[in-house]
Motif scaffolding. Structure first.
Motif, short mmCIF file in Angstrom:
data_model
loop_
_atom_site.label_atom_id
_atom_site.label_comp_id
_atom_site.label_asym_id
_atom_site.label_seq_id
_atom_site.Cartn_x
_atom_site.Cartn_y
_atom_site.Cartn_z
N SER A 107 -2.24 -1.39 12.25
CA SER A 107 -2.65 -2.10 10.32
C SER A 107 -2.37 -1.19 9.78
O SER A 107 -3.25 -0.46 9.24
CB SER A 107 -3.47 -3.10 10.80
OG SER A 107 -2.91 -3.69 9.96
N GLY A 108 -1.44 -1.37 9.02
CA GLY A 108 -1.65 -0.53 7.56
C GLY A 108 -0.73 0.06 7.02
O GLY A 108 0.03 0.66 6.45
N VAL A 109 -0.52 1.30 8.34
CA VAL A 109 -0.41 2.46 8.70
C VAL A 109 1.43 2.63 8.30
O VAL A 109 1.91 2.86 7.38
CB VAL A 109 0.10 2.97 9.73
CG1 VAL A 109 0.44 4.42 9.86
CG2 VAL A 109 -1.55 3.49 10.24
N GLU A 110 2.18 0.84 8.64
CA GLU A 110 3.54 0.97 7.80
C GLU A 110 3.83 0.74 6.43
O GLU A 110 4.87 0.90 6.15
CB GLU A 110 4.20 0.63 8.37
CG GLU A 110 3.39 -1.33 8.09
CD GLU A 110 2.53 -2.09 9.17
OE1 GLU A 110 2.04 -3.08 8.70
OE2 GLU A 110 2.11 -0.61 9.91
N THR A 111 2.48 0.99 5.96
CA THR A 111 2.44 0.81 4.07
C THR A 111 2.43 1.96 3.07
O THR A 111 2.84 1.74 2.09
CB THR A 111 2.05 -0.84 4.08
OG1 THR A 111 0.42 -0.55 4.22
CG2 THR A 111 2.47 -2.08 4.23
N VAL A 112 2.40 2.50 4.30
CA VAL A 112 2.02 4.30 3.72
C VAL A 112 3.33 5.25 3.12
O VAL A 112 4.01 4.99 4.37
CB VAL A 112 0.51 5.38 4.45
CG1 VAL A 112 0.94 6.92 3.68
CG2 VAL A 112 -0.45 4.26 4.56
N LEU A 113 3.84 5.51 1.57
CA LEU A 113 4.48 6.19 1.85
C LEU A 113 3.90 7.71 1.64
O LEU A 113 4.70 8.26 1.54
CB LEU A 113 4.84 5.29 0.13
CG LEU A 113 6.38 6.46 0.03
CD1 LEU A 113 8.14 5.83 0.75
CD2 LEU A 113 6.61 5.85 -2.03
#
Length: 570
Positions: free
Chosen positions: A373-379
């Protein structure tokens, strides 16, 4: 030796991007490898329904199976005192016990097989010129319908079990949140890539033929198909990409060791040791065990999710690849990023590292996989200042300022009113004694820049056309000191754009001006189908019949190579 023409020039440590002529790279539209020309959608035939892999229901149900096994184990442990009696009973009726166990296993296998067959026949999907559709369910039937104009990103995900079978899922993220997202899977990994390419091409406004030389999946057994007899789904070559950033695994490990969470853990452990010493009892130290285990789980989630992190640019948008056990290949189309945040912890300053996150509609909602959760929002998981500014440049090639270097110097590391920043007035020192001069707001021609934090530096950038709404917040102490927080509302995600403790009159004036500025920017943004803006050719099937072809290169409009320097060239 200077880099080849068309390649972004890398930044040295401390160097900032400078304006350069030419079309922006990456997310800025560029012709994909789909030949032809754009045209109206083919309405002669209906959607061609395709089925997923036959073991998809079993892979989707593994969590339920694992939960049942865990319950049985817990029940067995609770009845551990009765195990000798049960074992003696089994020995007495050995043959009967073996037959019962075999019968239960066969019954479970039969039920699972029937369920999988029925569920597989009901699970089918179609990609049309208007939407991505998914039908599933036996008793409770569900139909998912994701319009192409609402698609925010398309991911190809391979969980651990999927990787063992060579299968992957295609996750279509939409602006409606997690409940409106479409998850297609499981498919063979090449088929999943081909479906992703087709969805991205259609969402970009490229005319894709309704039939092709090869199919991306078998036709659903018994599923209705309005297409012409003998047609098969098209195979679309993947848009070419050029890798810009890569995070070494050693740097990722080192960044986790010196992360702000480590400081919090050490402070908590020191407090527990002091409490145990004063109480002359080691109980407080053991009480901190769950917190330490939680921190280890958090570190493992970060490491496994951000392992082998790579960032690339392509005509489709920003390409992100990462993951250890579960690999994820994300494609975020141009203009879908609502906000960007650069952060730097106190220990990261020694190494000059920064972390970049983003808000994308659909990614901010809760997911079933809490580990990632949250990894997909890391650029960008961790990188130098030059890497972080390159990631920002991918989202916003033009900062709308002539002196880009001076603006970025003041934004990421500066304090005070340099580069035209509005900061908190002097009377705010009673509420912000340490961060008053660091808090700042800067409005350029294209974006809002909000900086904050003395120990953990933060810079939030919100393009004007991505401003959802604006608001002013005041607490009782802030009203007493005539201060206000200006908040730019964004989609759900890790970033909350706020300019802290501005003069309340100034905040109200900015609110009215920024509302009009955002409205004007949204009106001038243009159509959702970004590739139609530059007359990108329509899609053609890959020459070799395999997805992922055409990686050798492509050209931007006007003959410039893809990935060439843009307005804010890194």
């Amino acid at each position: 030796m200077p880099p080849p023409q068309g390649h972004p020039r890398p930044l040295s440590q401390g160097q900032t991007p400078t304006p350069a002529a030419g079309p922006p790279p990456g997310p800025v539209p560029g012709p994909p490898p789909h030949g032809g020309h754009p045209g109206p959608p083919d309405a002669e035939h209906g959607p061609v329904w395709r089925s997923v892999h036959k073991i998809t229901p079993i892979l989707n149900a593994w969590q339920v199976i694992a939960a049942v096994i865990a319950v049985l184990v817990v029940q067995a442990l609770q009845q551990a005192s009765q195990i000798p009696q049960l074992w003696s009973l089994v020995q007495r009726y050995r043959v009967t016990a073996i037959l019962i166990i075999l019968g239960v296993v066969l019954l479970v296998a039969l039920v699972a097989g029937i369920y999988s067959a029925l569920a597989w026949r009901r699970m089918k999907f179609a990609v049309t010129s208007e939407s991505v559709d998914l039908h599933s369910g036996i008793l409770f039937r569900r139909q998912r319908h994701a319009r192409l104009v609402r698609i925010q990103a398309v991911d190809v995900v391979q969980p651990l079990l999927g990787r063992l079978f060579g299968l992957a899922q295609v996750k279509v993220e939409t602006a409606g949140g997690n409940e409106s997202n479409v998850v297609i899977g499981y498919l063979k990994e090449p088929e999943a890539q081909a479906v992703r390419n087709e969805v991205m091409a259609r969402a970009a406004g490229v005319a894709v033929p309704e039939s092709g030389a090869a199919a991306t999946g078998p036709a659903a057994a018994g599923a209705p198909s309005a297409g012409a007899p003998g047609t098969s789904p098209p195979v679309i070559a993947a848009a070419p990409e050029r890798q810009l950033l890569r995070v070494p695994d050693g740097r990722l490990v080192a960044s986790l060791v010196v992360s702000p969470s480590l400081i919090a853990l050490l402070v908590a452990l020191a407090g527990l040791v002091v409490a145990a010493y004063l109480a002359d009892n080691p109980g407080p130290i053991f009480a901190g065990g769950p917190g330490f285990i939680g921190w280890i789980i958090y570190l493992w989630g970060r490491f496994a999710g951000e392992f082998h992190f790579r960032v690339a640019t392509s005509p489709d948008g920003i390409r992100l690849r990462h993951g250890l056990l579960e690999t994820r290949s994300q494609t975020v189309p141009p203009g879908r990023v609502q906000a960007v945040q650069l952060t730097q912890g106190p220990l990261w300053r020694w190494f000059g590292w920064w972390r970049v996150k983003m808000n994308v509609a659909g990614y901010g909602q809760s997911t079933n996989n809490q580990q990632n959760s949250g990894v997909e929002t890391v650029l960008l998981s961790v990188g130098s200042r030059a890497d972080a500014l390159t990631a920002l440049w991918l989202v916003l090639p033009d900062l709308g300022e002539e002196d880009v270097s001076g603006l970025l110097d003041a934004a990421v590391e500066g304090t005070g009113e340099g580069a035209g920043f509005w900061i908190s007035p002097r009377r705010a020192r009673w509420l912000d004694p340490l961060t008053r001069r660091r808090n700042g707001l800067r409005i350029t021609r294209t974006a809002l820049l909000m900086r904050s934090g003395r120990f953990v530096r933060s810079l939030v950038v919100v393009p004007h056309e991505r401003t959802q709404s604006l608001g002013i917040e005041q607490g009782p102490l802030e009203r007493a000191f005539r201060l206000a927080n200006l908040k730019a509302h964004s989609v759900a995600g890790p970033i909350t754009p706020v300019a802290y403790h501005l003069d309340d009159v100034l905040a109200r004036d900015i609110l009215m001006e920024q509302a009009e500025r955002a409205r004007t920017a949204r009106a001038a943004e243009g159509p959702e189908e970004w590739m139609r803006r530059v007359g990108v050719p329509a899609a053609e099937p890959a020459d070799d019949g395999q997805p992922g072809g055409g990686h050798s290169g492509s050209a931007q409009p006007g003959g410039a190579p893809a990935g060439g320097p843009g307005t804010m060239a890194p």
